[in-house]
Design a protein around this motif. Structure first.
Motif, PDB file in Angstrom:
ATOM      1  N   GLY A  63      19.407  -8.819  51.800  1.00 58.57           N
ATOM      2  CA  GLY A  63      18.838  -9.207  50.516  1.00 58.57           C
ATOM      3  C   GLY A  63      17.329  -9.227  50.604  1.00 58.57           C
ATOM      4  N   VAL A  64      16.647  -8.755  49.546  1.00 64.67           N
ATOM      5  CA  VAL A  64      15.186  -8.713  49.505  1.00 64.67           C
ATOM      6  C   VAL A  64      14.708  -9.376  48.217  1.00 64.67           C
ATOM      7  CG1 VAL A  64      13.119  -7.270  49.528  1.00 64.67           C
ATOM      8  CG2 VAL A  64      15.146  -6.566  50.828  1.00 64.67           C
ATOM      9  N   LEU A  65      13.774 -10.319  48.353  1.00 67.74           N
ATOM     10  CA  LEU A  65      13.146 -10.999  47.219  1.00 67.74           C
ATOM     11  C   LEU A  65      11.650 -10.699  47.255  1.00 67.74           C
ATOM     12  CD1 LEU A  65      13.290 -13.144  44.878  1.00 67.74           C
ATOM     13  CD2 LEU A  65      12.899 -14.887  46.641  1.00 67.74           C
ATOM     14  N   TRP A  66      11.084 -10.364  46.091  1.00 71.89           N
ATOM     15  CA  TRP A  66       9.652 -10.016  46.033  1.00 71.89           C
ATOM     16  C   TRP A  66       8.969 -10.738  44.883  1.00 71.89           C
ATOM     17  CZ3 TRP A  66       7.765  -7.220  41.713  1.00 71.89           C
ATOM     18  CH2 TRP A  66       6.390  -6.886  41.772  1.00 71.89           C
ATOM     19  N   PHE A  67       7.738 -11.221  45.135  1.00 68.83           N
ATOM     20  CA  PHE A  67       6.857 -11.750  44.096  1.00 68.83           C
ATOM     21  C   PHE A  67       5.517 -11.034  44.184  1.00 68.83           C
ATOM     22  CE2 PHE A  67       9.906 -15.166  44.112  1.00 68.83           C
ATOM     23  CZ  PHE A  67       9.904 -15.636  42.810  1.00 68.83           C
TER      24      PHE A  67
END
Length: 525
Positions: free
Chosen positions: A195-199
């Motif tokens: 899983g990859v989360l980006w801001f």
């Protein structure tokens, strides 16, 4: 353990991100790591802070090696961007103007034309259809009563990094200008087995309620298939809301008595933060002694010796302001002072170092106008400062000047509490006692008391199990939480607590979709 990877050029952002993670998962569970560790002995969760393009292969190999979680703040390295179907673009020159807000007139709010708008996918991480202006004010160009900081467009670590597009199914939030979508702000991918989360910001959402999405990603996202990291709740165990309030005695102390009496009738603890030059006048001491007669219901904090902007402008003046104020308050009340409130909420790092050396255990401050590093989504230890000292951001100012002229006068304050309630945030608000010179926008004491009573009734009606605390009790709990340690051994987590005698409240922990009471040393399931 969470590894935080950043190049030397972004060490400033990296240290703020590391501190923000530690406020959520404890100091033992977030550590700075080298680029080399990404492909050697990498932890199951990594946060990459504004990573250079040259790190792309390392990060791609990291997410492909086995099921893991990767968080990217700021720049998306070019090959990783291609892998995720992320299409970068430069920010528009016009965004700098759209990111700034006009000053707020009395009784009104103002906000920037540019804002962050969350979509339906945010619910996957416990979010909602949030609307978050890049900058907003409720009082002149200083206070944002909704509590978050400013997202800039100036190339700083507090600014948007770029103007990309992401696949529609991955977009958590977008930047809009006057309601029109411009580009992506946050995204969530399932990349292979990971899983990859980006801001879209080097520091991520560390200064906003949006940090809740990071915590939910860490603690529970795809808990059946991906590694999860326990997160310590900011609310004491057994409560679904925690509220603390105070009066900052800038110009008078005794005039706080009518409001204090109202809080006594309501059974709500009361706090006074005292600028000690007020004590030179007669009739200002009795209320302090009376308030402290019941230590469960009353607290006194320092509001400095002279209320000088920026704590006097240096470490030396800050330590003098803190030491003198503490000495005078203890002499007046017989009770030692352990916590301070920053004048004008200005909390520069040198002032916090001065307070530490003056013997303080923590400070309240935080304001959108300055010192962005002190605007923290969670209370606790601050970047670069030793353990045992905590900061808490409380930007909600319940003033007559901030009451809405149209519609519900308390609308913004209710929204601030609703957001805190939805994101498990310890909520703090403030007012000031009247003086001969200034009534802070209130028509009279009766109108002020009525507004406070209405707001407390609203919070009691919204929450099922609200906890009202005075500031000392709130900061004692945050300090207790900041010293707790999450320990991992052979894939099993447990929590070790310290200084349990400083608070009567227990910790809660979120892990794999469950919220449970911390039992010191017992394995989390």
């Amino acid at each position: 353990m969470i590894g935080v990877a950043f190049a030397d050029a972004r060490a400033d952002a990296g240290q703020y991100v590391l501190a923000a993670l530690r406020r959520s998962v404890s100091a033992t569970q977030a550590q700075a790591i080298t680029r080399n560790m990404l492909h050697e002995i990498a932890p199951d969760v990594v946060v990459a802070v504004d990573a250079p393009d040259a790190w792309s292969a390392d990060l791609i190999a990291y997410v492909n090696a086995r099921p893991r979680k990767l968080i990217v703040f700021g720049h998306m390295p070019i090959a990783l961007a291609d892998y995720l179907r992320y299409r970068p673009a430069a920010l528009s020159p016009g965004l700098a103007l759209a990111s700034r807000s006009a000053s707020a007139p009395s009784g009104e709010s103002r906000e920037s034309a540019a804002a962050v708008r969350y979509g339906a996918l945010a619910r996957t991480l416990g979010g909602a259809g949030w609307h978050r202006p890049l900058e907003r004010f409720d009082f002149t160009d200083e206070w944002n009563n909704l509590g978050y900081g400013a997202i800039r467009a100036d190339g700083s670590i507090w600014a948007l990094a770029e103007a990309p597009e992401v696949p529609a199914e991955a977009e958590l939030a977008a930047v809009v200008v006057n309601g029109e979508r411009q580009f992506a702000y946050a995204a969530l991918w399932d990349a292979g087995a990971s899983g990859v989360l980006w801001f879209n910001r080097p520091v991520g959402p560390c200064d906003s309620f949006e940090w809740r999405l990071v915590e939910q990603f860490l603690s529970g996202y795809r808990s059946d298939a991906l590694p999860c990291q326990p997160v310590l709740s900011e609310l004491p165990w057994g409560y679904d809301a925690a509220i603390t309030s105070r009066l900052d005695c800038d110009e008078d102390v005794e005039s706080a008595r009518p409001l204090w009496q109202a809080y006594q009738r309501l059974g709500v603890p009361f706090t006074l933060a005292v600028h000690t030059q007020n004590l030179q006048r007669g009739g200002q001491h009795d209320i302090l002694r009376e308030l402290l007669a019941d230590r469960q219901q009353g607290a006194v904090l320092s509001h400095t010796a002279t209320h000088s902007p920026n704590w006097g402008g240096s470490y030396d003046t800050a330590i003098a302001e803190g030491a003198q104020s503490a000495e005078l308050l203890e002499r007046a009340t017989g009770v030692p002072v352990r916590y301070a409130v920053s004048p004008f909420h200005q909390s520069p790092p040198y002032a916090m170092r001065g307070l530490i050396d003056a013997g303080y255990a923590g400070c309240i401050g935080g304001i959108i106008r300055n010192d962005p590093e002190f605007l923290t989504a969670r209370g606790g230890a601050l970047a670069g400062l030793p353990a045992g000292f905590v900061g808490h951001s409380q930007q909600c100012m319940l003033h007559g000047d901030c009451m809405r002229k149209e519609g519900d006068p308390l609308a913004i304050f209710k929204q601030a509490f609703d957001t805190a309630y939805a994101t498990n945030t310890l909520f703090g608000y403030l007012d000031h006692p009247f003086s001969e010179r200034y009534a802070y926008g209130w028509s009279d004491e009766a109108a002020r008391i009525d507004a406070h009573e209405q707001f407390i009734a609203y919070m009691r009606g919204k929450a099922q199990r609200p906890l009202f605390l005075h500031e000392e009790a709130a900061l004692d709990f945050l300090r207790f939480r900041s010293l707790a340690q999450i320990i991992e051994q052979d894939g099993v987590f447990s929590v070790v607590t310290r200084c349990a005698d400083t608070t009567s409240f227990a910790l809660g922990v979120e892990f794999r979709g469950a919220h449970t009471k911390v039992e010191a040393g017992k394995a989390l399931q």
